[in-house]
Design an enzyme around this catalytic site. Structure first.
Site, PDB file in Angstrom:
ATOM      1  N   GLU A 159       0.815  -1.217   0.000  1.00  0.00           N
ATOM      2  CA  GLU A 159       0.000   0.000   0.000  1.00  0.00           C
ATOM      3  C   GLU A 159       0.854   1.275   0.000  1.00  0.00           C
ATOM      4  O   GLU A 159       0.816   2.078   0.930  1.00  0.00           O
ATOM      5  CB  GLU A 159      -0.965  -0.013   1.184  1.00  0.00           C
ATOM      6  N   GLU A 173      -6.538  -7.681  -1.011  1.00  0.00           N
ATOM      7  CA  GLU A 173      -7.210  -7.687   0.289  1.00  0.00           C
ATOM      8  C   GLU A 173      -8.692  -7.414   0.052  1.00  0.00           C
ATOM      9  O   GLU A 173      -9.066  -6.312  -0.341  1.00  0.00           O
ATOM     10  CB  GLU A 173      -6.626  -6.626   1.223  1.00  0.00           C
TER      11      GLU A 173
END
Length: 686
Positions: free
Chosen positions: A151, A313
């Site tokens: 991320e 995710e």
């Protein structure tokens, strides 16, 4: 062509952290994953101190033992490089790797993403751990690919360490060549900001007014993006060289990063982290909020990077940190619904976050499939239902592309410039959401296309696939972009602009020409006056000329003056001092049309325009569904699959006038058929 995920089977799995759990749990976990239909896991992305417990001492035995069990159970693995969380020994010995706030406060060790991308020693140590891991795992039979870092630009997306200021100067020298050109680009003559030494130049710093030089601020965001990509490239280059048989991706869409450029230049495909419940805890305040359905807009953006992508995710439970318990538990069926939301929008590989909820740490309330007790629960059962369904039909979905006739346009120039420029920045999300609601509730699939300067020829071919383009508020409109869009219209396309279009150049300078600048010729109008519509101004109404329809013109009003005889005025302002002036126009350009709307868009206006445009729902003529149901199409040359997703807690009555096969259940449907609350169908017309 965009980089796209290409697989020989549909993968479903979970994120797993072997370092968090007693080794006695590993075998049972892997066996149960296999029973649920899982085939892939992600590991390693936060485990630097496990791989390198002391500087220069590398240790792989824990992960080697786990990987041996994963391979024995037929579970494939994505390995993460652990550079999102540098170990304590590193930040203690080399504090210069830490990130710093604009005010000069150093962010200390603890939590994650507390480093900067410019520190030479951090770059060196990241390269070393990546190389050591790649050399160790390049031939491992279980590992099929790598996720670099985790991320990028999450938690924080600005960087002000001393190394960042130095790197910014180098970036500016490469971009502008001379201080004279920099001063010109930044309008530095204003308020006597002219620089005569590169040492005087910095990233934005605290000012008396709290506002930075807008052109400096825009370049800062461009620098941060390029610097982030450079950091990613360091790892990707090593992995390509050492482990060429394993693919490379990274996950998440976060601020001040051109993820399209990063994907094009570095990755095999892009991966996304999908948490639809964020849209329910931060709902829009407008009419008929989309809530978790709004997450499709983010997935549409990802699809612009990789038409088929990975969700690294996927939300599987209630979310929250120890200091913010934000999300309730998904209702029965919602986890499955969100999974198919990702699939409907192009995902061909999905990993739930996470296999089991952590029992310690900041994310011990960010729930996974399994609860702490490790006993069966309804989320595990729901994941198993999805696993069985995808084992049956995943092969038919795999590789099919999302189909749409309408595209919303975005660009990074306006995204970053609009953060500071409140004269148009806040309008974009409002207008995009108004259009997305109208499209969703009208059962019309849509794409999101990001305009890429320097790629006009390639993008023109891409845009030609759409009947309608909506570019809500492109304040920064480059001449090359305007020329490309004009060609799209001349060839038969329909283009829709909103207020504040075309008044800035690529440096963020206001143009010394009639608005809407380079869009004036194709729109056939000039902006003769304008005003903000905010809390101190009364709402302004608009009336369509040929029908008794009244709409609001929110946010900002461009008051239009027609300068081409090919323009038709569709609506006029019906209140305020500019009553009777054009508010909505359409101009014929070649074979196509250009609409100009002098305000921000809302659901009502976007829905009315959709009724007038030559686009129809793919359900037209054979299926009727309530507005609570999303429609998505994935197709290839062999067949077209229609996804229906019910975002309501109530049963949706769907009317089918032709016999239709529902692939997930294997039923054949016709007539009026109930779609369960939070239910999903994948239809194939017989």
């Amino acid at each position: 062509m965009p980089k796209s995920l290409s697989l020989d089977r549909f993968h479903l799995g979970a994120c797993y952290y072997p370092e968090h759990w007693d080794e006695s749990l590993w075998s049972d976990d892997l066996i149960r994953m296999k029973e649920l239909g899982f085939s892939i896991i992600r590991i390693g992305e936060f485990a630097w101190s496990i791989f390198e417990p002391e500087e220069g001492k590398f240790e792989f035995t824990l992960f080697d033992r786990f990987l041996e069990q994963a391979d024995a159970n037929g579970i494939q693995v994505i390995m993460g490089t652990p550079t999102a969380t540098p170990p304590a020994w590193l930040t203690f010995k080399y504090p210069e790797v830490l990130n710093v706030s604009m005010e000069g406060v150093t962010f200390q060790h603890g939590q994650r993403r507390h480093y900067n991308y410019s520190s030479p020693v951090y770059l060196e140590l990241c390269a070393r751990i990546t190389r050591e891991m790649a050399q160790h795992y390049k031939d491992h039979p279980a590992i099929i690919g790598w996720q670099i870092d985790n991320e990028l630009n999450c938690e924080i997306n600005v960087f002000y360490a001393e190394a960042d200021h130095q790197a910014f100067r180098r970036w500016l020298e490469a971009k502008y060549g001379t201080l004279e050109q920099l001063n010109k680009a930044w309008g530095a003559v204003f308020w006597d900001q002219t620089y005569d030494s590169w040492k005087q130049v910095h990233l934005t710093r605290p000012t008396v007014s709290g506002s930075a030089n807008p052109h400096q601020a825009l370049d800062e965001k461009r620098f941060i993006s390029d610097n982030t990509i450079s950091f990613a490239k360091l790892q990707v280059d090593i992995l390509r060289s050492v482990a060429p048989n394993q693919w490379v991706t990274t996950n998440g869409v976060f601020g001040h990063l051109d993820s399209h450029k990063m994907t094009d230049q570095l990755l095999d495909f892009f991966s996304y982290d999908s948490y639809p419940q964020f849209s329910t805890i931060y709902p829009d305040q407008g009419e008929k909020p989309l809530l978790d359905r709004k997450w499709g807009l983010s997935l549409s953006n990802v699809r612009g990077m990789s038409p088929n992508f990975c969700v690294m995710e996927q939300q599987s439970g209630p979310g929250g940190w120890v200091n913010r318990m934000e999300m309730p538990s998904p209702r029965p069926g919602q986890m499955r619904l969100w999974t198919y939301q990702s699939i409907a929008h192009g995902a061909d590989m999905i990993l739930y976050f996470r296999w089991r909820t952590a029992t310690f740490g900041t994310e011990m309330y960010w729930h996974g499939i399994n609860d702490y007790h490790n006993q069966p629960n309804r989320r595990v059962a729901e994941a198993g239902r999805v696993g069985k369904e995808l084992q049956k039909v995943g092969g038919r979905i795999l590789g099919k592309r999302y189909v749409a006739e309408v595209a919303l346009l975005r660009d990074y120039d306006n995204e970053w410039d609009g953060e500071l420029d409140k004269w148009y920045g806040p309008l974009t999300k409002q207008s995009e959401l108004g259009w997305y609601k109208a499209l969703q509730y009208g059962h019309i699939p849509s794409d999101m296309v990001t305009i890429r300067p320097g790629m006009e020829s390639e993008q023109l071919r891409e845009l030609a696939n759409y009947k309608v383009l909506v570019y809500t508020h492109p304040a920064i409109l480059r001449d090359s972009t305007a020329a490309m869009l004009q060609k799209y219209v001349e060839d038969g396309g329909i283009l829709i602009f909103g207020c504040r279009t075309g008044y800035k150049n690529e440096f963020g300078h206001c143009r010394m020409q009639p608005l809407p600048g380079p869009a004036a010729a194709m729109s056939g109008v000039h902006v003769e006056d304008f005003t903000m519509i905010n809390g101190t101004a009364s709402p302004v109404s608009v009336r369509f000329k040929d029908q008794a329809l009244d709409f609001w013109a929110p946010g900002f009003n461009d008051i239009l003056n027609v300068h081409a005889d090919t323009v038709e005025v569709l609506a006029e302002y019906a209140s305020s001092y500019y009553e009777g002036k054009p508010a909505l126009t359409v101009n014929r350009v070649g074979k196509g049309l250009v609409y100009y709307w002098g305000a921000a868009f809302d659901l009502a206006l976007a829905a009315e325009l959709l009724r007038q445009l030559p686009v129809t729902s793919p359900l037209a003529g054979w299926c009727k569904a309530p507005s609570t149901v999303e429609v998505a199409i994935r197709a290839d040359v062999q067949e077209e699959l229609v996804f229906l997703l019910n975002y309501s807690g109530e049963t949706a009555q769907v009317k089918l006038s032709v016999e239709t096969e529902e692939l997930l259940s294997g039923r054949r449907l016709t007539g009026t058929v109930p779609l369960e609350p939070y239910g999903v169908w994948v239809l194939k017309k017989v």
